[in-house]
Scaffold this motif. Structure first.
Motif, PDB file in Angstrom:
ATOM      1  N   ARG A 100       0.883  -1.297   0.088  1.00 54.47           N
ATOM      2  CA  ARG A 100      -0.058  -0.017  -0.087  1.00 54.47           C
ATOM      3  C   ARG A 100       0.974   1.358  -0.035  1.00 54.47           C
ATOM      4  O   ARG A 100       1.970   1.370   0.331  1.00 54.47           O
ATOM      5  CB  ARG A 100      -0.906   0.002   1.290  1.00 54.47           C
ATOM      6  CG  ARG A 100      -1.867   1.270   1.459  1.00 54.47           C
ATOM      7  CD  ARG A 100      -2.800   0.989   2.538  1.00 54.47           C
ATOM      8  NE  ARG A 100      -3.533   0.050   2.407  1.00 54.47           N
ATOM      9  CZ  ARG A 100      -4.222  -0.284   3.675  1.00 54.47           C
ATOM     10  NH1 ARG A 100      -4.437   0.201   4.582  1.00 54.47           N
ATOM     11  NH2 ARG A 100      -5.384  -1.328   3.591  1.00 54.47           N
ATOM     12  N   ARG A 127       0.562  -5.002  16.510  1.00 57.06           N
ATOM     13  CA  ARG A 127      -1.009  -4.829  15.651  1.00 57.06           C
ATOM     14  C   ARG A 127      -0.724  -4.716  14.280  1.00 57.06           C
ATOM     15  O   ARG A 127      -0.689  -3.871  13.632  1.00 57.06           O
ATOM     16  CB  ARG A 127      -1.606  -3.448  16.061  1.00 57.06           C
ATOM     17  CG  ARG A 127      -2.906  -3.342  16.025  1.00 57.06           C
ATOM     18  CD  ARG A 127      -3.531  -1.982  16.446  1.00 57.06           C
ATOM     19  NE  ARG A 127      -4.889  -2.010  15.981  1.00 57.06           N
ATOM     20  CZ  ARG A 127      -5.143  -1.423  14.724  1.00 57.06           C
ATOM     21  NH1 ARG A 127      -4.085  -1.285  13.831  1.00 57.06           N
ATOM     22  NH2 ARG A 127      -6.236  -1.548  14.246  1.00 57.06           N
ATOM     23  N   PRO A 128      -0.616  -6.010  13.600  1.00 56.15           N
ATOM     24  CA  PRO A 128      -0.342  -5.640  12.149  1.00 56.15           C
ATOM     25  C   PRO A 128      -1.625  -5.573  11.379  1.00 56.15           C
ATOM     26  O   PRO A 128      -1.227  -5.293  10.189  1.00 56.15           O
ATOM     27  CB  PRO A 128      -0.108  -7.570  11.941  1.00 56.15           C
ATOM     28  CG  PRO A 128      -0.606  -8.048  13.070  1.00 56.15           C
ATOM     29  CD  PRO A 128      -0.683  -7.434  14.392  1.00 56.15           C
ATOM     30  N   GLN A 129      -2.583  -5.208  11.903  1.00 54.61           N
ATOM     31  CA  GLN A 129      -3.953  -4.700  11.084  1.00 54.61           C
ATOM     32  C   GLN A 129      -3.502  -3.354  10.231  1.00 54.61           C
ATOM     33  O   GLN A 129      -4.039  -3.493   9.174  1.00 54.61           O
ATOM     34  CB  GLN A 129      -4.849  -4.411  12.195  1.00 54.61           C
ATOM     35  CG  GLN A 129      -5.804  -5.405  12.715  1.00 54.61           C
ATOM     36  CD  GLN A 129      -4.973  -6.310  13.841  1.00 54.61           C
ATOM     37  OE1 GLN A 129      -3.803  -6.030  14.011  1.00 54.61           O
ATOM     38  NE2 GLN A 129      -5.554  -7.111  14.401  1.00 54.61           N
ATOM     39  N   ALA A 130      -2.557  -2.596  10.911  1.00 51.68           N
ATOM     40  CA  ALA A 130      -2.245  -1.384   9.781  1.00 51.68           C
ATOM     41  C   ALA A 130      -0.873  -1.456   8.794  1.00 51.68           C
ATOM     42  O   ALA A 130      -0.504  -0.661   8.453  1.00 51.68           O
ATOM     43  CB  ALA A 130      -2.049  -0.411  10.950  1.00 51.68           C
ATOM     44  N   LEU A 131      -0.539  -2.766   8.765  1.00 50.76           N
ATOM     45  CA  LEU A 131       0.427  -2.958   7.672  1.00 50.76           C
ATOM     46  C   LEU A 131       1.614  -2.681   8.320  1.00 50.76           C
ATOM     47  O   LEU A 131       1.810  -2.142   9.499  1.00 50.76           O
ATOM     48  CB  LEU A 131       0.288  -2.358   6.443  1.00 50.76           C
ATOM     49  CG  LEU A 131      -0.833  -2.875   5.298  1.00 50.76           C
ATOM     50  CD1 LEU A 131      -2.115  -2.079   5.455  1.00 50.76           C
ATOM     51  CD2 LEU A 131      -0.457  -2.731   4.044  1.00 50.76           C
TER      52      LEU A 131
ATOM     53  N   VAL C  84     -11.848  -1.648   6.322  1.00 49.36           N
ATOM     54  CA  VAL C  84     -10.818  -2.264   5.245  1.00 49.36           C
ATOM     55  C   VAL C  84      -9.346  -1.407   5.161  1.00 49.36           C
ATOM     56  O   VAL C  84      -8.506  -1.948   4.524  1.00 49.36           O
ATOM     57  CB  VAL C  84     -11.621  -1.925   3.881  1.00 49.36           C
ATOM     58  CG1 VAL C  84     -12.707  -3.506   3.744  1.00 49.36           C
ATOM     59  CG2 VAL C  84     -12.177  -0.825   3.350  1.00 49.36           C
ATOM     60  N   GLN C  85      -9.668  -0.299   5.408  1.00 48.32           N
ATOM     61  CA  GLN C  85      -8.539   0.551   5.426  1.00 48.32           C
ATOM     62  C   GLN C  85      -7.620   0.644   6.741  1.00 48.32           C
ATOM     63  O   GLN C  85      -6.328   0.497   6.589  1.00 48.32           O
ATOM     64  CB  GLN C  85      -8.954   2.056   5.040  1.00 48.32           C
ATOM     65  CG  GLN C  85      -7.874   3.391   5.461  1.00 48.32           C
ATOM     66  CD  GLN C  85      -6.564   3.109   4.749  1.00 48.32           C
ATOM     67  OE1 GLN C  85      -6.237   2.614   3.586  1.00 48.32           O
ATOM     68  NE2 GLN C  85      -5.729   4.055   5.103  1.00 48.32           N
ATOM     69  N   THR C  86      -8.202   0.572   7.756  1.00 47.82           N
ATOM     70  CA  THR C  86      -7.283   0.768   9.050  1.00 47.82           C
ATOM     71  C   THR C  86      -6.993  -0.482   9.789  1.00 47.82           C
ATOM     72  O   THR C  86      -6.055  -0.706  10.516  1.00 47.82           O
ATOM     73  CB  THR C  86      -8.327   1.592  10.040  1.00 47.82           C
ATOM     74  OG1 THR C  86      -9.313   1.000  10.279  1.00 47.82           O
ATOM     75  CG2 THR C  86      -8.735   2.829   9.560  1.00 47.82           C
ATOM     76  N   THR C  87      -7.694  -1.560   9.352  1.00 47.63           N
ATOM     77  CA  THR C  87      -7.564  -2.847  10.222  1.00 47.63           C
ATOM     78  C   THR C  87      -7.478  -4.129   9.556  1.00 47.63           C
ATOM     79  O   THR C  87      -7.609  -5.206  10.226  1.00 47.63           O
ATOM     80  CB  THR C  87      -8.872  -2.956  10.963  1.00 47.63           C
ATOM     81  OG1 THR C  87      -9.198  -1.455  11.428  1.00 47.63           O
ATOM     82  CG2 THR C  87      -8.514  -3.667  12.436  1.00 47.63           C
ATOM     83  N   GLU C  88      -7.342  -4.172   8.044  1.00 46.73           N
ATOM     84  CA  GLU C  88      -7.208  -5.489   7.571  1.00 46.73           C
ATOM     85  C   GLU C  88      -5.927  -5.757   6.961  1.00 46.73           C
ATOM     86  O   GLU C  88      -6.119  -6.702   5.934  1.00 46.73           O
ATOM     87  CB  GLU C  88      -8.695  -5.570   6.565  1.00 46.73           C
ATOM     88  CG  GLU C  88      -9.818  -5.114   7.296  1.00 46.73           C
ATOM     89  CD  GLU C  88     -11.092  -5.463   6.525  1.00 46.73           C
ATOM     90  OE1 GLU C  88     -11.113  -5.552   5.343  1.00 46.73           O
ATOM     91  OE2 GLU C  88     -12.169  -5.474   7.171  1.00 46.73           O
ATOM     92  N   LEU C 101      -7.108   1.616  -2.517  1.00 46.92           N
ATOM     93  CA  LEU C 101      -8.111   2.086  -1.466  1.00 46.92           C
ATOM     94  C   LEU C 101      -7.904   3.870  -1.698  1.00 46.92           C
ATOM     95  O   LEU C 101      -6.772   4.210  -1.526  1.00 46.92           O
ATOM     96  CB  LEU C 101      -8.065   1.753  -0.103  1.00 46.92           C
ATOM     97  CG  LEU C 101      -7.921   0.229   0.116  1.00 46.92           C
ATOM     98  CD1 LEU C 101      -8.131   0.196   1.505  1.00 46.92           C
ATOM     99  CD2 LEU C 101      -9.479  -0.257  -0.327  1.00 46.92           C
TER     100      LEU C 101
ATOM    101  N   LEU D 228      -3.083 -12.599   8.521  1.00 48.44           N
ATOM    102  CA  LEU D 228      -3.888 -11.690   8.784  1.00 48.44           C
ATOM    103  C   LEU D 228      -4.825 -11.099   7.433  1.00 48.44           C
ATOM    104  O   LEU D 228      -5.950 -11.019   7.275  1.00 48.44           O
ATOM    105  CB  LEU D 228      -3.449 -10.556   9.509  1.00 48.44           C
ATOM    106  CG  LEU D 228      -4.388  -9.397  10.012  1.00 48.44           C
ATOM    107  CD1 LEU D 228      -5.842  -9.821  10.652  1.00 48.44           C
ATOM    108  CD2 LEU D 228      -3.652  -8.431  10.716  1.00 48.44           C
ATOM    109  N   ARG D 229      -3.771 -10.915   6.639  1.00 46.95           N
ATOM    110  CA  ARG D 229      -4.262 -10.371   5.262  1.00 46.95           C
ATOM    111  C   ARG D 229      -5.039 -11.183   4.435  1.00 46.95           C
ATOM    112  O   ARG D 229      -5.882 -10.906   3.578  1.00 46.95           O
ATOM    113  CB  ARG D 229      -3.432  -9.391   4.298  1.00 46.95           C
ATOM    114  CG  ARG D 229      -2.166 -10.282   3.871  1.00 46.95           C
ATOM    115  CD  ARG D 229      -1.223  -9.285   3.513  1.00 46.95           C
ATOM    116  NE  ARG D 229      -0.687  -9.110   2.076  1.00 46.95           N
ATOM    117  CZ  ARG D 229      -1.169  -7.839   1.541  1.00 46.95           C
ATOM    118  NH1 ARG D 229      -1.336  -6.964   2.299  1.00 46.95           N
ATOM    119  NH2 ARG D 229      -0.931  -7.658   0.429  1.00 46.95           N
TER     120      ARG D 229
END
Lengths: 344, 344, 344, 344
Positions: A100, A127-131, C84-88, C101, D228-229
């Motif tokens: 991204r 917290r890998p959620q945010a890349l 989809v942007q912040t947490t995935e 995105l 995760l992704r």
């Protein structure tokens, strides 16, 4: 036509180099002698051992570079007006397998180090959620025609390296920046902490020649495989290599760029002094961003000069002019005179 | 050197075309006049409305073509010795987002229609585990220097269309095949059911010019976006377009190919008659696959002729010779004479 | 603990359904009878023929949905605070093969239709550099605990459809939104123009059950292949299908959601009236965003209540509370009482 | 029904573990206590420090594993009948970003070390056209119900490591193989040189629980991001972790597997002795591959027993029977008796 530097013809030295390699048979896929000595030429230019991977376009150079240092789950830090974001149709996402771009603002299209620092401080590895933060990319010179000074680059790279990140430089106008800074290619890249570079030659007089310059040998293998499967390893590679060799051989890249830079300043000076122009971004390379009185811009358009406001909705729109290796003082002076007439 | 057709220089007409467009400024990214009329030239050549997407290499042409008609969960049907499988470093997988190649055997590198038929009959749409059949790709001419006859192509395409599949033709040596068949480009492609074509010009005298020819307008949008993000839309596109235009303008592609084909036959005839050669695959285009007595091959190697057996472990190895647009009868006759001397 | 709705146990009806299918052998990969009738259950729920694709997580549901309607060169329009942007972790980029995105602001996490309209108007199909507009995605309910009204959805979908785009709804809290609006699932989705839906059950009392609901039959094939290669087609699918069936069978999804919504309002009312709370976003579903006096929040933290300010640097930080299907009035009242004590 | 081990119910210990964690609230995304101690349980099981990444399916476990050690331009070495090739819909290609499977033959679905050795010897690093050798993957036990002995694994791993490659083991039936070999999990994996393992629990009595076991800590970060992704990090992870914990806690995985293995042998012995069966592959785990007289198979089908020949065109078709943790001796004996009747 001064609206882009990718509209120009090929400069004579490059065309001569192309013709010079068009003699008889030659090994394919980079096994020819010109391609074989390209690493050496660039290593000399950069005063350190580098590997060069020529590709057909600047988009390919940027995307290949970023793919070498960015995992698919990584995020690339770029200015919100960076070419990789605005103009490359998602090439970084495609080549990296879905990384991204995280966008930063910053005056005159420069990313402030503090912004990157804040982003990295906010990073929570649990917290890998945010890349994963991956690769800051600097456009040198920027899309606003400005340059990062060496301290800015160093500071940003130092920060990135603290976090184990590699730094990419999009050098589509690399030569113009080197010419403007009056530094060496080495000082503007690896000595300042740049790990991988897109070296642009097409805008600077080439035909179809950009390259990835790899400062880290461990990226070499991935570079070659990735370039090949992307379809950028020319079978007749010598025609690509010859362009790059001609560019760096005896400083041609720098002469071309310095000339283009000078023409942009001359144009800016003329339009400010004689046509009521107001500079929008500092004119540091071969791009001029300027506001002009409406009668001037209307008159230019009416006269067939292809200029367009950069932001349609801006109440005080401004315009971009781009000079090139072959812009003549007469071209510039003619445009200035025409604008001056319209301004009065 | 007769071991590849991508080692040759650029043919004079193509080089002249490159120089002809190297005049003054020109719109970038395909908005120039040469690029603008390319669709027209190719539509004339193919006797139907087509869209052409020039790219830098044959690998790019194949991968872009396949990506246009193959979903990521699709499988491409190809010969096990097809270039897409053996020599493109996974470009099809990369560009399609992870599609697969399903390999078929077949004499002289041609895929028998019956093999494809069997695979399609075995397909169970209720069992997605095995991927979805997607795209048969034919190399025309094949990597064994043979060609598919028109009936073969038609039959295969008809079958594919029954299953809703598109057919791709890898035409890296398209011109050689057309010349060999004596048919029209239309007959060998869309009239026989081909939906998308990689049109090769680099091996046939170009510098860096291959193209995707799209026979279905609905693929046009995806083609442009995909090419761009892959870094194959040249900013100075005219230098690429000019090569292709020169190729097709007045039949140059066909003259070059017919000459190369004739030289391969001449070489084969000579080596069979005078040096004990045995033909391995029918010599249908500009490639010769031949067994030669060991004294001959040893002698050639000793004399500095770069030939290599194609399958190292083969007890009776064979060799590939490739002629090109600029191979002269004297080149051929010299090699034959040399081999004849060694054979006696 | 009222800080998330994915921390709760499985609701008894869902657990009972899991146990009910744990009897003897059953066909794998969705060929079992429970899975077999799932399309029917959901078609009844949505009052139209739909196809349901259960997956393990909400991230998978969103990414699969988006991959079905977004080409790799497309850009997804989402709110800048959308899940989809912040947490995935870049799941949309991964599943689509590198789509992007594009972020929009908007009060209370709703994307204004005018913003999308402006973006679409700015789209220049002749300039692919900026990617192709592809898929607006609405989170219903939003990450700010607010909902889009039906008119908002319709208007946005109508606009998208004018441009040939599909509309995705991220329904991780779908049931909460339906309960809040008092409309039917049909009204909130396809009747308003939604083309594809992520239907969330995990947060609403499920164990590991989210689903993609496909309103367009032509997406069905791609959905099954894509889910399979992503590893989300459970071999023992009945354990997944049973959860979803239990959810929709007799309105359980709605009862759970309505209860959770009511608890959030009760909590908000209590904290406002008795603890000096100030509502930040309208409390429309089961999420409460509220500012509280520092003594209250400090006291809660000291007492072991896991609350965290949402924006660390905000001079007046606010907090999120999330209620769930099993939050009891006593839980709520206890927290309110505690806060009220701290406030005085 | 003895045609698959993924059709069975959940074994009682696993279901009990699921219910045991269904108590009150718990931290999401693996921060719960059960998930927290999973690494410890598996480290104990494997007698070394490992990291475990639970996922929903075996396809996900394989694809994630392969993606951790295979670059997009790499090729995975697998048996031509390996599950990753035949039954996973291109999951390896999807997750790796376009890597390729290179297929090997080998009796009883085992890849001979010599075949891998030959492929690696043929590898020419200077010729990237053929992709980079990346990851040998062994299915243990194989799809033919056979196992690799420890020496085979060691030898293959040693070879791979010489070339710097990692070795993957697809352990969808890992427990069955351990039970058959009578070795420890450590001996069959890292002590033999396996670098990454797909640990299967679903077929062995789980509900939806497979896992990637990472023996190399440096892969840990990529594993978490990638999982995760891909949508495989369950928000209510404890329900997944509990299944795996129950499996390994007190040897349940081994008891279940040993039982299933014994039932397959019992079935094979019975069918050979009493129904004219001929064993096709050695019955080493819980799968039986057997030829049966046509009257027997016709009779079984007529009686509603769902058996299918594995290769339709085989003049002497054979059949697969799969036993499971809950196959009873009576089930087996009943089937044998029925077949024996039909055979006479």
């Amino acid at each position: 036509m001064l609206y882009s530097d990718n509209i120009t013809k090929v400069c004579p030295e490059v065309m001569a180099a192309i013709q010079a390699v068009d003699q008889g048979d030659s090994e394919p896929h980079g096994a020819d002698s010109v391609s074989g000595r390209l690493d050496e030429s660039f290593s000399a230019l950069f005063e350190t051992e580098v590997r060069v991977f020529p590709v057909a376009t600047g988009i390919a150079a940027n995307a290949l570079s970023l793919a070498l240092v960015t995992p698919p789950y990584g995020t690339i830090y770029c200015h919100k007006r960076a070419h990789v974001q605005t103009t490359e149709c998602g090439a970084p996402e495609h080549w990296t397998g879905g990384a991204r771009l995280t966008l930063f603002a910053g005056e005159h299209n420069r990313i402030p180090v503090a912004e990157i620092a804040a982003a990295l401080e906010n990073w929570n590895p649990a917290r890998p959620q945010a890349l994963r933060p991956a690769t800051p990319t600097l456009t040198q010179a920027t899309e606003a025609g400005t340059i990062y000074c060496l301290e800015h680059i160093s500071e940003l790279a130092e920060l990135a390296h603290e976090y184990g990140l590699a730094v990419h430089m999009d050098g589509a106008r690399f030569a113009n920046a080197v010419a403007a800074l009056g530094c060496s290619p080495a000082e503007m890249t690896w000595k300042a902490g740049v790990d991988i570079l897109s070296f642009g030659a097409t805008k600077n007089g080439g035909m179809c020649a950009d390259a990835v310059v790899v400062f880290k040998p461990e990226l070499m293998e991935t570079a070659r495989y990735t370039r090949l499967r992307a379809g950028h390893e020319f079978s007749k590679m010598r025609f690509l290599s010859a362009q790059l060799e001609a560019m760096v051989a005896d400083g041609l890249y720098l002469r071309n760029a310095a000339h283009a830079n000078a023409m942009a300043r001359r144009l800016g000076d003329g339009l400010v002094e004689r046509a009521g122009g107001e500079i929008v971004h500092p004119t540091e390379i071969n791009e001029l961003f300027i506001r002009l009185p409406t009668p001037v811009t209307d008159g230019l358009v009416a006269g067939g000069i292809p200029i367009r406001p950069l932001a349609k909705d801006d109440p005080r729109p401004f315009f971009r002019f781009v000079t090139a290796w072959n812009t003549s003082p007469a071209d510039v002076d003619g445009l200035v005179a025409c604008a001056a007439d319209l301004a009065t």
